[in-house]
Every structure is written in structure tokens, then in C-alpha cells.
Design a protein around this motif. Structure first.
Motif, PDB file in Angstrom:
ATOM      1  N   SER A  18       0.820  -1.211   0.000  1.00  0.00           N
ATOM      2  CA  SER A  18       0.000   0.000   0.000  1.00  0.00           C
ATOM      3  C   SER A  18       0.858   1.268   0.000  1.00  0.00           C
ATOM      4  O   SER A  18       0.327   2.372  -0.009  1.00  0.00           O
ATOM      5  N   ASN A  19       2.162   1.105  -0.012  1.00  0.00           N
ATOM      6  CA  ASN A  19       3.098   2.222  -0.095  1.00  0.00           C
ATOM      7  C   ASN A  19       2.819   3.020  -1.376  1.00  0.00           C
ATOM      8  O   ASN A  19       2.324   2.484  -2.359  1.00  0.00           O
ATOM      9  N   LYS A  20       3.139   4.308  -1.382  1.00  0.00           N
ATOM     10  CA  LYS A  20       2.860   5.157  -2.553  1.00  0.00           C
ATOM     11  C   LYS A  20       3.603   4.677  -3.795  1.00  0.00           C
ATOM     12  O   LYS A  20       3.185   4.931  -4.908  1.00  0.00           O
ATOM     13  N   SER A  23       1.280   2.454  -5.658  1.00  0.00           N
ATOM     14  CA  SER A  23      -0.085   2.974  -5.765  1.00  0.00           C
ATOM     15  C   SER A  23      -0.702   2.738  -7.138  1.00  0.00           C
ATOM     16  O   SER A  23      -1.912   2.660  -7.261  1.00  0.00           O
ATOM     17  N   GLY A  24       0.115   2.592  -8.166  1.00  0.00           N
ATOM     18  CA  GLY A  24      -0.413   2.356  -9.507  1.00  0.00           C
ATOM     19  C   GLY A  24      -0.801   0.916  -9.771  1.00  0.00           C
ATOM     20  O   GLY A  24      -1.369   0.597 -10.811  1.00  0.00           O
ATOM     21  N   THR A  27      -5.745  -3.741  -7.650  1.00  0.00           N
ATOM     22  CA  THR A  27      -6.062  -4.593  -6.506  1.00  0.00           C
ATOM     23  C   THR A  27      -5.903  -6.078  -6.827  1.00  0.00           C
ATOM     24  O   THR A  27      -5.349  -6.815  -6.007  1.00  0.00           O
ATOM     25  N   LYS A  30      -2.224  -6.854  -6.623  1.00  0.00           N
ATOM     26  CA  LYS A  30      -1.767  -6.905  -5.242  1.00  0.00           C
ATOM     27  C   LYS A  30      -2.167  -8.230  -4.588  1.00  0.00           C
ATOM     28  O   LYS A  30      -1.381  -8.849  -3.878  1.00  0.00           O
TER      29      LYS A  30
END
Length: 78
Positions: A18-20, A23-24, A27, A30
Motif C-alpha cells: 500500500s506504499n505510494k 499505488s499504480g 487490486t 496486489k
């Protein structure tokens, strides 16, 4: 005990993703990374697509497609 360890591990990896820098990343991507890392920790011995299928709720094709996409651990996802 195993459920608690699994939940802690999953939340640790999810927080890292979830680190910036990540961010791209979508889901589903991930979820694939978290699941794959968990399976790598759990499976004893040789790890291949058949083993990944056996120890998860997904088929071999899910993992084949997931591993075809590039993932840069140092600089975030591409």
C-alpha cells in the motif's frame, strides 16, 4: 495458530504494497502478489504451478498469467 500467522503475514505484505510506490498497481495484482508470497512461504520443497494450484483456490492458468506480467520489486510495479 496458523490462521493468526497467515493473517499477520497477509496484513504485513498488504501494508508494504500500500506504499505510494505501488499505488499504480491494481487490486487484483496486489492480491496475486500477496497470495504468491504466502504460498512460497508455506509450500515445502519444489514450487511449480501444480503445487501453487494444489495449495490455493486458483488453477494453474491463474498463476501462469500472473507470472507473465512483469513486477519490479525494487522500483514498484510497471
Amino acid at each position: 495458530m496458523i490462521v493468526k500467522v497467515k493473517n499477520n503475514f497477509m496484513s504485513l505484505i498488504s501494508n508494504a504494497l500500500s506504499n505510494k510506490m505501488f499505488s499504480g498497481m491494481s487490486t487484483p495484482r496486489k492480491h496475486f502478489i500477496v497470495l504468491t508470497l504466502w504460498l512460497f512461504v508455506c509450500i515445502k520443497g519444489r514450487i511449480n504451478f501444480l503445487q501453487l494450484e494444489r495449495f490455493s483456490n486458483f488453477g494453474k492458468q491463474y498463476f501462469r498469467i500472473g507470472f507473465q506480467k512483469e513486477f519490479d520489486f525494487l522500483n514498484g510495479s510497471r
